[in-house]
Design an enzyme around this catalytic site. Structure first.
Site, PDB file in Angstrom:
ATOM      1  CE1 TYR A 117      -4.035  -1.689  -0.482  1.00 20.27           C
ATOM      2  CE2 TYR A 117      -3.113  -3.215   1.131  1.00 20.27           C
ATOM      3  CZ  TYR A 117      -4.052  -2.918   0.157  1.00 20.27           C
ATOM      4  OH  TYR A 117      -5.003  -3.847  -0.189  1.00 20.27           O
ATOM      5  NE  ARG A 129      -0.465  -0.249  -6.104  1.00 18.91           N
ATOM      6  CZ  ARG A 129       0.592  -1.085  -6.133  1.00 18.91           C
ATOM      7  NH1 ARG A 129       0.783  -1.990  -5.197  1.00 18.91           N
ATOM      8  NH2 ARG A 129       1.469  -1.017  -7.108  1.00 18.91           N
ATOM      9  CD  GLN A 183     -16.037  -1.849  -7.610  1.00 18.59           C
ATOM     10  OE1 GLN A 183     -15.684  -2.987  -7.346  1.00 18.59           O
ATOM     11  NE2 GLN A 183     -16.509  -1.513  -8.791  1.00 18.59           N
ATOM     12  CG  ASN A 184     -11.194   3.321  -8.626  1.00 17.57           C
ATOM     13  OD1 ASN A 184     -11.331   2.105  -8.725  1.00 17.57           O
ATOM     14  ND2 ASN A 184     -11.320   4.145  -9.642  1.00 17.57           N
ATOM     15  CB  VAL A 185      -8.095   2.706  -2.465  1.00 22.75           C
ATOM     16  CG1 VAL A 185      -9.066   1.628  -2.000  1.00 22.75           C
ATOM     17  CG2 VAL A 185      -6.968   2.087  -3.290  1.00 22.75           C
ATOM     18  CG  HIS A 234     -13.557  -1.713  -2.265  1.00 22.82           C
ATOM     19  ND1 HIS A 234     -13.418  -2.224  -3.533  1.00 22.82           N
ATOM     20  CD2 HIS A 234     -14.698  -2.269  -1.760  1.00 22.82           C
ATOM     21  CE1 HIS A 234     -14.431  -3.052  -3.789  1.00 22.82           C
ATOM     22  NE2 HIS A 234     -15.208  -3.090  -2.736  1.00 22.82           N
ATOM     23  N   GLY A 277     -15.566   1.469 -16.011  1.00 21.35           N
ATOM     24  CA  GLY A 277     -14.297   0.796 -15.752  1.00 21.35           C
ATOM     25  C   GLY A 277     -14.273  -0.181 -14.593  1.00 21.35           C
ATOM     26  CB  THR A 278     -16.105  -1.764 -12.309  1.00 20.18           C
ATOM     27  OG1 THR A 278     -16.181  -2.919 -11.465  1.00 20.18           O
ATOM     28  CG2 THR A 278     -17.504  -1.331 -12.698  1.00 20.18           C
ATOM     29  CB  SER A 279     -14.069  -6.777 -13.943  1.00 19.09           C
ATOM     30  OG  SER A 279     -13.743  -6.793 -12.572  1.00 19.09           O
TER      31      SER A 279
HETATM   32  P1  OAD Z   1     -10.818  -4.808 -12.348  1.00 19.85           P
HETATM   33  O1  OAD Z   1      -9.347  -4.819 -12.553  1.00 19.85           O
HETATM   34  O2  OAD Z   1     -11.479  -6.063 -11.917  1.00 19.85           O
HETATM   35  O3  OAD Z   1     -11.540  -4.350 -13.701  1.00 19.85           O
HETATM   36  C1  OAD Z   1     -11.069  -3.221 -14.390  1.00 19.85           C
HETATM   37  C2  OAD Z   1     -12.033  -2.898 -15.499  1.00 19.85           C
HETATM   38  O4  OAD Z   1     -11.591  -1.694 -16.089  1.00 19.85           O
HETATM   39  C3  OAD Z   1     -12.116  -3.960 -16.605  1.00 19.85           C
HETATM   40  O5  OAD Z   1     -13.457  -4.245 -16.901  1.00 19.85           O
HETATM   41  C4  OAD Z   1     -11.405  -3.276 -17.778  1.00 19.85           C
HETATM   42  O6  OAD Z   1     -11.955  -3.642 -19.046  1.00 19.85           O
HETATM   43  C5  OAD Z   1     -11.686  -1.814 -17.495  1.00 19.85           C
HETATM   44  N1  OAD Z   1     -10.742  -0.883 -18.089  1.00 19.85           N
HETATM   45  C6  OAD Z   1      -9.414  -1.020 -18.325  1.00 19.85           C
HETATM   46  N2  OAD Z   1      -8.899   0.101 -18.858  1.00 19.85           N
HETATM   47  C7  OAD Z   1      -9.933   0.983 -18.959  1.00 19.85           C
HETATM   48  C8  OAD Z   1     -10.046   2.325 -19.417  1.00 19.85           C
HETATM   49  N3  OAD Z   1      -8.995   3.004 -19.894  1.00 19.85           N
HETATM   50  N4  OAD Z   1     -11.265   2.911 -19.361  1.00 19.85           N
HETATM   51  C9  OAD Z   1     -12.348   2.246 -18.895  1.00 19.85           C
HETATM   52  N5  OAD Z   1     -12.301   0.982 -18.439  1.00 19.85           N
HETATM   53  C10 OAD Z   1     -11.108   0.362 -18.468  1.00 19.85           C
HETATM   54  O7  OAD Z   1     -11.135  -3.598 -11.336  1.00 19.85           O
HETATM   55  P2  OAD Z   1     -12.436  -3.353 -10.435  1.00 19.85           P
HETATM   56  O8  OAD Z   1     -13.669  -3.831 -11.107  1.00 19.85           O
HETATM   57  O9  OAD Z   1     -12.377  -1.948  -9.991  1.00 19.85           O
HETATM   58  O10 OAD Z   1     -10.826  -4.378  -4.330  1.00 19.85           O
HETATM   59  O11 OAD Z   1     -12.108  -4.291  -9.214  1.00 19.85           O
HETATM   60  C11 OAD Z   1     -12.964  -4.300  -8.106  1.00 19.85           C
HETATM   61  C12 OAD Z   1     -12.183  -4.541  -6.842  1.00 19.85           C
HETATM   62  O12 OAD Z   1     -11.360  -5.701  -6.999  1.00 19.85           O
HETATM   63  C13 OAD Z   1     -11.200  -3.451  -6.495  1.00 19.85           C
HETATM   64  O13 OAD Z   1     -11.799  -2.356  -5.813  1.00 19.85           O
HETATM   65  C14 OAD Z   1     -10.206  -4.161  -5.615  1.00 19.85           C
HETATM   66  C15 OAD Z   1     -10.061  -5.433  -6.417  1.00 19.85           C
HETATM   67  O14 OAD Z   1      -9.679  -6.565  -5.727  1.00 19.85           O
HETATM   68  C16 OAD Z   1     -10.064  -4.417  -3.225  1.00 19.85           C
HETATM   69  O15 OAD Z   1      -8.843  -4.335  -3.230  1.00 19.85           O
HETATM   70  C17 OAD Z   1     -10.854  -4.568  -1.977  1.00 19.85           C
END
Ligand code: OAD
Length: 228
Positions: free
Chosen positions: A53, A56, A86-88, A104, A170-172
């Site tokens: 961290y 980061r 969800q971003n820190v 988070h 931008g979230t999976s």
């Molecule tokens: P992920 O890494 O799971 O997903 C990232 C998403 O961003 C994917 O769907 C990519 O296609 C998309 N992406 C990549 N580049 C991009 C861009 N330039 N513009 C838009 N989208 C883009 O990240 P999160 O879904 O945020 O939790 O993950 C959720 C949680 O999992 C996080 O908060 C973290 C992690 O483990 C903790 O640490 C508690």
């Protein structure tokens, strides 16, 4: 004013140079989350967790909000905007968004290991063993680790259930409970999802998928929403 709710994940900050978690070069490719982001990891090897961290947090001093973050600020001219992230990182705040809820946790904050209500803002990047709260216990990152409760989920559900418009960026959508928030939005509410690899969406009504990077797709969408 209509309530516009924005749900953001790591892809929001990707173009600022912050790594996502699950993309090919993502953080979880080089680290097992069990080793750096869990209560067991903290018990077994707090230095390793702290270092993860610290790196980061150090990066926050090297990155800037991107056009996607900045476009979201413009929406406040016309809408009551709430960002649930969800971003820190602190890039939404630094861009100028006024209402940001961190599901988070926040890299800029640390907290006591005996009293979770003792939360402190760091003005430098390095947290060390021996850095203590006012009660004399070790400070830890103010991050929700795997296996820990997401305390902000209640307020987040309350916010999304009142939405008039929702934008997901931008979230999976694989990490719960965050991924379930969309299910609290009414069927008739317009929803937009900006992500180049948008997940397979089924069962969500009124959803428009925009397969673009946040830095391009979000400013375009914001222009459209402001001119409608
Ligand atoms: P992920 O890494 O799971 O997903 C990232 C998403 O961003 C994917 O769907 C990519 O296609 C998309 N992406 C990549 N580049 C991009 C861009 N330039 N513009 C838009 N989208 C883009 O990240 P999160 O879904 O945020 O939790 O993950 C959720 C949680 O999992 C996080 O908060 C973290 C992690 O483990 C903790 O640490 C508690």
């Amino acid at each position: 004013m209509k309530k516009l709710i924005v749900l953001t994940g790591a892809g929001m900050s990707a173009e600022s140079g912050v790594k996502t978690f699950r993309d090919d070069d993502g953080l979880w490719q080089n680290h097992r989350f069990e080793d750096v982001a869990s209560p067991i990891a903290w018990k077994n090897d707090p230095e390793l967790v702290m270092e993860f961290y610290n790196q980061r947090r150090k990066q926050l001093f090297e990155v800037e909000p991107n056009p996607g973050h900045r476009a979201l600020v413009l929406l406040e001219k016309k809408f009551d905007v709430r960002i649930i992230t969800q971003n820190v990182d602190n890039l939404h705040e630094r861009a100028g968004s006024s209402n940001v809820l961190h599901l988070h946790g926040e890299l800029k904050k640390v907290r006591s290991t005996i009293n979770p209500n003792l939360v402190y803002t760091m003005d430098q990047w390095e947290l060390k063993m021996g850095d203590k709260c006012e009660k004399g216990s070790q400070l830890r990152p103010h991050i929700v680790w795997f296996g820990e409760a997401v305390d902000m989920i209640g307020p987040a559900v309350e916010i999304v259930s009142k939405a008039d418009i929702v934008i997901v960026i931008g979230t999976s959508m694989v990490v719960y409970p965050a991924a379930g928030l969309i299910n609290y939005v009414s069927d008739d509410v317009p929803k937009f999802y900006v992500d180049p690899k948008a997940f397979q969406v089924s069962g969500i009504s009124n959803l428009k998928v925009i397969r673009k990077k946040a830095g391009v797709g979000v400013p375009e969408l914001v222009d459209r929403l402001l001119s409608e």
